[in-house]
Design a protein around this motif. Structure first.
Motif, PDB file in Angstrom:
ATOM      1  N   GLY A 114       0.884  -1.279   0.059  1.00  8.66           N
ATOM      2  CA  GLY A 114      -0.047  -0.122  -0.070  1.00  8.66           C
ATOM      3  C   GLY A 114       0.820   1.345  -0.115  1.00  8.66           C
ATOM      4  N   ALA A 115       1.768   1.257   0.941  1.00  8.04           N
ATOM      5  CA  ALA A 115       2.791   2.449   0.847  1.00  8.04           C
ATOM      6  C   ALA A 115       3.438   2.756  -0.367  1.00  8.04           C
ATOM      7  CB  ALA A 115       3.900   2.404   2.000  1.00  8.04           C
ATOM      8  N   ALA A 116       4.015   1.629  -1.127  1.00  2.00           N
ATOM      9  CA  ALA A 116       4.510   1.865  -2.394  1.00  2.00           C
ATOM     10  C   ALA A 116       3.512   2.418  -3.544  1.00  2.00           C
ATOM     11  CB  ALA A 116       5.266   0.580  -2.768  1.00  2.00           C
ATOM     12  N   VAL A 117       2.389   1.811  -3.574  1.00  2.00           N
ATOM     13  CA  VAL A 117       1.210   2.137  -4.422  1.00  2.00           C
ATOM     14  C   VAL A 117       1.006   3.677  -4.173  1.00  2.00           C
ATOM     15  CG1 VAL A 117      -1.077   1.773  -5.310  1.00  2.00           C
ATOM     16  CG2 VAL A 117       0.370  -0.216  -4.742  1.00  2.00           C
ATOM     17  N   LEU A 118       0.859   4.043  -2.777  1.00  2.91           N
ATOM     18  CA  LEU A 118       0.616   5.299  -2.565  1.00  2.91           C
ATOM     19  C   LEU A 118       1.603   6.472  -3.237  1.00  2.91           C
ATOM     20  CD1 LEU A 118      -1.328   7.624  -1.277  1.00  2.91           C
ATOM     21  CD2 LEU A 118      -0.131   7.166   0.922  1.00  2.91           C
ATOM     22  N   GLN A 119       2.643   6.037  -2.709  1.00  4.26           N
ATOM     23  CA  GLN A 119       3.901   6.894  -3.334  1.00  4.26           C
ATOM     24  C   GLN A 119       3.775   6.973  -4.819  1.00  4.26           C
ATOM     25  OE1 GLN A 119       7.644   5.168  -1.912  1.00  4.26           O
ATOM     26  NE2 GLN A 119       7.272   5.901   0.324  1.00  4.26           N
ATOM     27  N   LEU A 120       3.431   5.896  -5.529  1.00  8.60           N
ATOM     28  CA  LEU A 120       3.595   5.811  -6.836  1.00  8.60           C
ATOM     29  C   LEU A 120       2.330   6.896  -7.363  1.00  8.60           C
ATOM     30  CD1 LEU A 120       4.398   4.554  -9.553  1.00  8.60           C
ATOM     31  CD2 LEU A 120       2.659   2.738  -9.324  1.00  8.60           C
ATOM     32  N   VAL A 121       1.437   6.816  -6.738  1.00  5.23           N
ATOM     33  CA  VAL A 121       0.186   7.494  -7.285  1.00  5.23           C
ATOM     34  C   VAL A 121       0.589   9.101  -6.868  1.00  5.23           C
ATOM     35  CG1 VAL A 121      -2.311   8.359  -6.846  1.00  5.23           C
ATOM     36  CG2 VAL A 121      -1.646   5.875  -6.891  1.00  5.23           C
ATOM     37  N   VAL A 122       1.079   9.354  -5.704  1.00  4.51           N
ATOM     38  CA  VAL A 122       1.470  10.642  -5.477  1.00  4.51           C
ATOM     39  C   VAL A 122       2.406  11.218  -6.466  1.00  4.51           C
ATOM     40  CG1 VAL A 122       2.406  12.290  -3.820  1.00  4.51           C
ATOM     41  CG2 VAL A 122       0.728  10.434  -3.244  1.00  4.51           C
ATOM     42  N   LEU A 123       3.736  10.308  -6.698  1.00  3.48           N
ATOM     43  CA  LEU A 123       4.632  10.864  -7.570  1.00  3.48           C
ATOM     44  C   LEU A 123       4.088  11.195  -9.021  1.00  3.48           C
ATOM     45  CD1 LEU A 123       7.622   8.851  -5.999  1.00  3.48           C
ATOM     46  CD2 LEU A 123       7.196  11.208  -5.644  1.00  3.48           C
ATOM     47  N   VAL A 124       3.406   9.982  -9.409  1.00  6.73           N
ATOM     48  CA  VAL A 124       2.841  10.149 -10.821  1.00  6.73           C
ATOM     49  C   VAL A 124       2.146  11.523 -11.000  1.00  6.73           C
ATOM     50  CG1 VAL A 124       1.183   9.113 -12.471  1.00  6.73           C
ATOM     51  CG2 VAL A 124       2.966   7.680 -11.464  1.00  6.73           C
ATOM     52  N   GLY A 125       1.140  11.918 -10.070  1.00  7.82           N
ATOM     53  CA  GLY A 125       0.467  13.299 -10.028  1.00  7.82           C
ATOM     54  C   GLY A 125       1.431  14.162  -9.861  1.00  7.82           C
ATOM     55  N   ALA A 126       2.430  14.352  -9.217  1.00 12.45           N
ATOM     56  CA  ALA A 126       3.521  15.429  -9.071  1.00 12.45           C
ATOM     57  C   ALA A 126       4.188  15.551 -10.252  1.00 12.45           C
ATOM     58  CB  ALA A 126       4.434  15.086  -8.213  1.00 12.45           C
ATOM     59  N   VAL A 127       4.519  14.399 -11.270  1.00 12.39           N
ATOM     60  CA  VAL A 127       5.260  14.474 -12.547  1.00 12.39           C
ATOM     61  C   VAL A 127       4.180  15.315 -13.690  1.00 12.39           C
ATOM     62  CG1 VAL A 127       5.965  12.980 -14.565  1.00 12.39           C
ATOM     63  CG2 VAL A 127       6.608  12.562 -12.306  1.00 12.39           C
ATOM     64  N   MET A 128       2.945  14.812 -13.378  1.00 11.86           N
ATOM     65  CA  MET A 128       1.955  15.393 -14.190  1.00 11.86           C
ATOM     66  C   MET A 128       1.829  16.880 -13.963  1.00 11.86           C
ATOM     67  SD  MET A 128      -1.124  12.429 -13.943  1.00 11.86           S
ATOM     68  CE  MET A 128      -2.327  13.436 -14.998  1.00 11.86           C
ATOM     69  N   VAL A 129       1.860  17.188 -12.819  1.00 13.72           N
ATOM     70  CA  VAL A 129       1.820  18.689 -12.602  1.00 13.72           C
ATOM     71  C   VAL A 129       2.953  19.600 -12.979  1.00 13.72           C
ATOM     72  CG1 VAL A 129       1.907  20.645 -10.669  1.00 13.72           C
ATOM     73  CG2 VAL A 129       0.126  18.396 -10.575  1.00 13.72           C
ATOM     74  N   THR A 130       4.138  18.721 -12.918  1.00  9.59           N
ATOM     75  CA  THR A 130       5.400  19.648 -13.580  1.00  9.59           C
ATOM     76  C   THR A 130       5.430  19.771 -14.839  1.00  9.59           C
ATOM     77  OG1 THR A 130       6.672  17.328 -13.480  1.00  9.59           O
ATOM     78  CG2 THR A 130       6.744  18.743 -11.575  1.00  9.59           C
ATOM     79  N   ARG A 131       4.705  18.742 -15.521  1.00 11.88           N
ATOM     80  CA  ARG A 131       4.626  18.976 -17.307  1.00 11.88           C
ATOM     81  C   ARG A 131       3.813  20.195 -17.428  1.00 11.88           C
ATOM     82  NH1 ARG A 131       8.375  17.430 -19.904  1.00 11.88           N
ATOM     83  NH2 ARG A 131       6.966  17.327 -21.884  1.00 11.88           N
ATOM     84  N   ARG A 132       2.754  20.668 -16.498  1.00 14.01           N
ATOM     85  CA  ARG A 132       1.736  21.782 -16.630  1.00 14.01           C
ATOM     86  C   ARG A 132       2.622  23.247 -16.310  1.00 14.01           C
ATOM     87  NH1 ARG A 132      -0.117  25.522 -17.899  1.00 14.01           N
ATOM     88  NH2 ARG A 132      -2.266  26.067 -18.066  1.00 14.01           N
ATOM     89  N   ILE A 133       3.500  23.045 -15.058  1.00 15.28           N
ATOM     90  CA  ILE A 133       4.207  24.243 -14.705  1.00 15.28           C
ATOM     91  C   ILE A 133       5.630  24.443 -15.120  1.00 15.28           C
ATOM     92  CG2 ILE A 133       2.221  24.398 -12.812  1.00 15.28           C
ATOM     93  CD1 ILE A 133       4.691  23.488 -10.868  1.00 15.28           C
ATOM     94  N   GLY A 134       6.065  23.791 -16.151  1.00 16.43           N
ATOM     95  CA  GLY A 134       7.234  24.068 -16.476  1.00 16.43           C
ATOM     96  C   GLY A 134       7.644  25.129 -16.966  1.00 16.43           C
ATOM     97  N   LEU A 135       8.786  25.466 -17.330  1.00 13.21           N
ATOM     98  CA  LEU A 135       9.153  26.786 -17.669  1.00 13.21           C
ATOM     99  C   LEU A 135       9.876  26.673 -19.248  1.00 13.21           C
ATOM    100  CD1 LEU A 135      11.341  28.057 -14.678  1.00 13.21           C
ATOM    101  CD2 LEU A 135       8.997  28.769 -15.382  1.00 13.21           C
ATOM    102  N   ALA A 136       9.066  27.196 -20.407  1.00 16.21           N
ATOM    103  CA  ALA A 136       9.274  27.040 -21.692  1.00 16.21           C
ATOM    104  C   ALA A 136      10.554  27.980 -22.192  1.00 16.21           C
ATOM    105  CB  ALA A 136       8.387  27.039 -22.583  1.00 16.21           C
ATOM    106  N   LEU A 137      11.745  27.436 -22.361  1.00 14.99           N
ATOM    107  CA  LEU A 137      12.670  28.578 -22.778  1.00 14.99           C
ATOM    108  C   LEU A 137      12.928  28.700 -24.509  1.00 14.99           C
ATOM    109  CD1 LEU A 137      15.651  26.785 -20.761  1.00 14.99           C
ATOM    110  CD2 LEU A 137      14.143  28.766 -20.049  1.00 14.99           C
ATOM    111  N   PRO A 138      13.182  29.712 -24.594  1.00 13.60           N
ATOM    112  CA  PRO A 138      13.333  30.095 -26.138  1.00 13.60           C
ATOM    113  C   PRO A 138      14.041  29.092 -27.082  1.00 13.60           C
ATOM    114  CG  PRO A 138      13.560  32.248 -24.933  1.00 13.60           C
ATOM    115  CD  PRO A 138      13.802  30.969 -24.007  1.00 13.60           C
ATOM    116  N   GLY A 139      13.307  28.767 -28.160  1.00 11.81           N
ATOM    117  CA  GLY A 139      13.952  27.561 -28.746  1.00 11.81           C
ATOM    118  C   GLY A 139      13.205  26.268 -28.573  1.00 11.81           C
ATOM    119  N   ARG A 140      13.625  25.184 -28.071  1.00 11.84           N
ATOM    120  CA  ARG A 140      12.821  24.003 -27.890  1.00 11.84           C
ATOM    121  C   ARG A 140      13.152  23.580 -26.322  1.00 11.84           C
ATOM    122  NH1 ARG A 140      10.708  21.318 -32.044  1.00 11.84           N
ATOM    123  NH2 ARG A 140      10.361  19.316 -30.748  1.00 11.84           N
ATOM    124  N   GLY A 141      13.803  24.409 -25.666  1.00 11.55           N
ATOM    125  CA  GLY A 141      14.171  24.157 -24.373  1.00 11.55           C
ATOM    126  C   GLY A 141      12.639  24.151 -23.263  1.00 11.55           C
TER     127      GLY A 141
END
Length: 698
Positions: free
Chosen positions: A40-67
Motif C-alpha cells: 500500500g505504501a509503495a502504491v500510494l507513493q506511486l500515485v502521488v509521484l505520478v501526480g507530481a510528474v503530471m503537475v510539473t509538465r503543466r508548470i514547466g518553464l519553456a525556454l526560447p527555442g525548444r528548451g
C-alpha cells in the motif's frame, strides 16, 4: 515530422528509444516481481509521484527555442532515492505521457520525453549500484553523500544532453540563446535536486505528523516561491532579449522595408521557415498580404474564418499544430506543419496579422506564442503608421520623382541647347570655309578644263598609234603563220633524211660483217695454202708444181685478207660518219619541233597582241570620246559651282542667325534650370518632412 532525419539523429533516436524502452520493460518486470513495490505504501507513493510528474509538465518553464526546464527530474530523483531506479522509471513512464496528454494536449511527445528520462535514470541507477549507493532511509545519510552525488548529477545531465542533441541533429533549433538555456536549466536542476533531497530526508526523518506536515507545507511554499522567482527571472531575460530586438524593429515605420530585419530578429526567438504580415481592411473585413516569404502575390482572405478568425476572436496569439493544420490558410505549394498566429492591435483596433510557420507539426508551444506576442505592440504600431503614412510617403516620393525628372529634363535640354549653339558656331565656320572651298574648286575646275583639252589631244594621238600597232601585229601574225608552216615541212624532210641515214647505217653494218667474213675465208685459205706447200715438199719433184700453185693461193689469200681488213676499216669509218649524221639529223629534228612549237606559241601571242591592239584601238576611240564628255561636264560643273558659291554665302549668313538664336535659347534654359533646381530643393525638403513625420510616428 515531414523532413528526413539525418544519420546521426536517427542513430541517437534509436539509442534513446531502444535503451529507454529496454529500461522501462526491466523496471516493469522488477516492479511486478517485487512484493515491497506492490504494498500500500509503495502504491500510494506511486500515485502521488505520478501526480507530481503530471503537475510539473503543466508548470514547466519553456525556454526560447525548444528548451523546457521543469521540476520533473526532481520528482524522478525522489522516486529514485525512495524505492530505486526501477520505481523512478515507472513513475516517469506513467506520469509524463499522462501529463502531456491532459495538460499540454500532446499525444506522443510525452513518450519521447519519458524515453530520455528512462534512459538517463536507468544508466544512473546502474552506476549508482556499482558505486554502492543505497535507497530508502540511508539514501540521504552522511555515509551515502559520495554515491548520492552521482544520480543528482547524472540524471539531469544525461536526460538534457540526449534531448538537446536529438533536437540539434534533427535540424530543429534546440536553443536561440545558449547561455540563457544552460543557465536556467542548471538553476532549475540544482533547485529541484535540493528540494528532492529535502523531501526524502523529511519522509525518513521519523518526525511527528504535525511537524512533518508543517515542514512539508514549508517545502511546498518554498517550491512555489522558487518557481515564481525563477519564472519571473526567465521572463525578465526574455523581455531583455525582446527589448533589444524591438528597437531594431522600430528603425523603420514600414513593414515592407523592415521585413528582412524582422525575419532576422525572429530567429533569435523561435525557429521558423516561412513568415508573413497581412494588413486588415476594415471595409472588406479581409486581410491582405503585404509581406510574405513564400509568395510575392498580394493575396486576400477572410479575417473571420479558420484559425485567423479564431486568433482575432481570442485577441491573443494562437498556436496551431498537427491537430488544427486543416484550418491553416497557406500560400500555394506550402506544406502544413505548425503555425503561430499573432493578431496585431493598435489602440484597441485590429490592424493586421503576423504569421510564423514551420513544417514540423510539433515545433511551436504556447510559450512561443507568448514570447512572440511581446513584439506585437511594436509591430502593430509599425503596421498602423505604415498604413497612415503610405499615401503621404507615396505622394512625396512621386513629387520628388517628378522634380528629379524635371531637373534631369532641364539638364538634358540645356545640354542640347549648348550642343545646338556649338553646332551653329561650327556650321557658321564650316559655311565660311565652304565658300572658300567653292572658290578653290572654281579655280581647280578651270585648270581641269585645260587638262581635259590636253587629254583630248593625247587621246587622239594614242588612238592613231594603236591603229598602226594593230595593222603591224596582223602582218607579223601572217608572217609567223607562214614560217610555222615551213618549219613543219622542214621537220618532215628532216624526219625522212633521218630514216634514210638509218638505212645507210644498216648497210654499213652489213658491209662490215661481209669484210669480216672475207677476212675469215682468207685466213682459212692461207692455212690451206700452207698445208699444200708442206705436202708438196714431202712429195718432192712430183709436188713442185703443186707447191707453186699453193704459194700463189697463199699470196692471193693474204691480198684478200688485206683487202678485207681495209674494207672493214672503211666500213667502220663510214658507220661512224653515218651515226654522227643521224645524231645531227635527230638534234635538228628536235630543234625544228621546238621551233615549230615556239612558232605556234608566237602565233597565239600574236593573236593576243592583235586582240589587244584592237582593244587599244577601241579604247583610243573611247579616250577621244571621254575627254569630250568631260569637257561638257566641266562646263556644267563650272555653272553649278557658281551657284554653290552664291548659296554658300547665303548659308553663312543664315547660320550666323541660328547661332545668335541658340545663344538666346541657352540663356532662357539657364533661367529654367535655376527654377528647376529651386523646385528640386523644395521637393527634397518635402521628402524630409515626410520622413520626419514617419520618425515621429515611430
Amino acid at each position: 515530422m515531414n523532413r528526413s532525419l539525418s544519420t546521426r539523429a536517427l542513430a541517437l533516436r534509436t539509442l534513446v528509444y531502444g535503451g529507454g524502452g529496454a529500461f522501462v520493460a526491466a523496471a516493469m518486470a522488477a516492479l511486478w516481481n517485487s512484493p515491497d513495490l506492490r504494498d500500500g505504501a509503495a502504491v500510494l507513493q506511486l500515485v502521488v509521484l505520478v501526480g507530481a510528474v503530471m503537475v510539473t509538465r503543466r508548470i514547466g518553464l519553456a525556454l526560447p527555442g525548444r528548451g523546457f526546464a521543469s521540476f520533473i527530474l526532481a520528482v524522478v530523483i525522489i522516486a529514485f532515492l525512495l524505492q530505486g531506479w526501477e520505481f523512478a522509471i515507472v513513475v516517469a513512464a506513467i506520469g509524463v505521457p499522462l501529463g502531456d496528454l491532459l495538460f499540454l494536449r500532446r499525444r506522443w511527445s510525452g513518450v519521447a520525453t519519458a524515453a530520455h528520462i528512462a534512459l538517463a535514470t536507468g544508466v544512473s541507477g546502474w552506476l549508482y549500484r556499482l558505486a554502492g549507493g543505497v535507497i530508502g532511509p540511508g539514501a540521504v545519510s552522511a555515509d551515502n553523500l559520495a554515491p548520492l552525488a552521482l544520480p543528482l548529477a547524472a540524471v539531469p545531465v544525461l536526460a538534457n544532453l540526449t534531448f538537446y542533441l536529438e533536437s540539434s541533429f534533427a535540424g530543429n533549433v534546440a536553443w536561440v540563446d545558449t547561455k540563457m538555456t544552460l543557465r536556467w536549466e542548471a538553476v532549475v536542476t540544482a533547485t529541484g535536486s535540493a528540494l528532492a533531497v529535502g523531501w526524502v530526508a523529511l519522509l525518513h526523518a521519523g518526525l511527528t505528523a504535525p511537524v512533518t506536515g508543517t515542514l512539508a507545507t514549508l517545502l511546498l511554499i518554498a517550491l512555489g516561491l522558487l518557481y515564481w522567482v525563477i519564472r519571473a527571472a526567465v521572463h525578465a531575460d526574455e523581455l531583455k532579449l525582446v527589448q533589444g530586438l524591438a528597437g531594431a524593429v522600430a528603425a523603420e515605420a514600414s513593414i515592407e522595408r523592415s521585413f528582412a530585419r524582422i525575419q532576422e530578429i525572429t530567429r533569435h526567438l523561435v525557429a521558423w521557415e516561412n513568415m508573413g504580415f497581412a494588413r486588415y481592411d476594415e471595409e472588406q473585413d479581409e486581410l491582405e498580404l503585404v509581406a510574405e516569404t513564400a509568395t510575392t502575390e498580394r493575396l486576400r482572405f477572410d479575417a473571420g474564418s479558420g484559425l485567423t478568425g479564431e486568433a482575432v476572436r481570442r485577441r491573443r496569439p494562437l498556436v496551431s499544430n498537427m491537430f488544427s493544420k486543416a484550418n491553416m490558410v497557406l500560400p500555394e505549394g506550402e506544406t502544413a506543419g505548425s503555425e503561430v498566429l499573432i493578431p496585431l492591435y493598435h489602440g484597441g483596433q485590429l490592424v493586421g496579422m503576423w504569421s510564423v510557420r514551420h513544417s514540423d507539426p510539433t515545433m511551436y508551444r504556447e510559450s512561443d506564442g507568448e514570447l512572440l506576442s511581446l513584439l506585437a505592440p511594436q509591430l502593430a504600431l509599425s503596421l498602423a503608421v505604415s498604413s497612415l503614412l503610405a499615401p503621404i510617403n507615396a505622394s512625396t516620393e512621386r513629387t520628388a520623382t517628378y522634380v528629379r525628372h524635371l531637373t534631369t529634363t532641364s539638364d538634358v535640354i540645356r545640354s542640347a541647347a549648348e550642343s545646338v549653339a556649338e553646332t551653329a558656331a561650327r556650321a557658321e565656320a564650316e559655311a565660311t570655309r565652304a565658300a572658300a572651298r567653292v572658290e578653290e574648286a572654281v579655280r581647280a575646275l578651270s585648270h581641269l578644263t585645260d587638262g581635259i583639252d590636253e587629254t583630248t589631244k593625247t587621246a587622239t594621238q594614242t588612238r592613231d598609234a594603236s591603229q598602226r600597232v594593230a595593222l603591224a601585229a596582223v602582218d607579223v601574225q601572217e608572217a609567223s603563220s607562214r614560217t610555222a608552216e615551213e618549219l613543219r615541212n622542214l621537220t618532215g624532210t628532216i624526219a625522212t633524211g633521218s630514216a634514210e641515214v638509218g638505212r645507210l647505217r644498216d648497210a654499213a653494218n652489213e658491209v662490215e660483217r661481209f669484210a669480216e667474213t672475207i677476212a675469215t675465208i682468207a685466213n682459212q685459205t692461207n692455212l690451206l695454202a700452207l698445208n699444200a706447200t708442206i705436202e708438196a715438199a714431202r712429195t718432192g719433184i712430183q709436188g713442185k708444181g703443186f707447191a707453186v700453185v699453193a704459194e700463189e693461193v697463199r699470196k692471193l689469200a693474204e691480198q684478200s685478207a688485206t683487202a678485207a681488213r681495209n674494207m672493214g676499216r672503211k666500213s667502220e669509218d663510214t658507220r661512224r660518219v653515218i651515226d654522227r649524221a643521224a645524231r645531227v639529223l635527230e638534234d635538228l629534228g628536235r630543234q625544228l619541233e621546238e621551233l615549230g612549237g615556239a612558232a605556234t606559241h608566237w602565233g597565239k601571242e600574236l593573236s593576243a597582241i592583235v586582240t589587244s591592239a584592237d582593244a587599244a584601238r577601241d579604247a583610243g576611240e573611247r579616250m577621244t570620246e571621254v575627254p569630250r564628255r568631260s569637257r561638257d561636264l566641266a562646263d556644267r560643273a563650272t555653272q553649278v559651282l557658281g551657284d554653290a558659291r552664291a548659296a554658300a554665302a547665303r548659308s553663312a549668313s543664315e547660320v550666323a542667325g541660328v547661332a545668335r538664336a541658340a545663344e538666346e535659347q541657352l540663356r532662357s534654359l539657364d533661367e529654367l534650370h535655376r527654377g528647376a533646381s529651386e523646385l528640386r530643393l523644395l521637393a527634397e525638403r518635402l521628402t524630409e518632412s515626410g520622413r520626419a513625420v514617419t520618425a515621429r510616428g515611430e
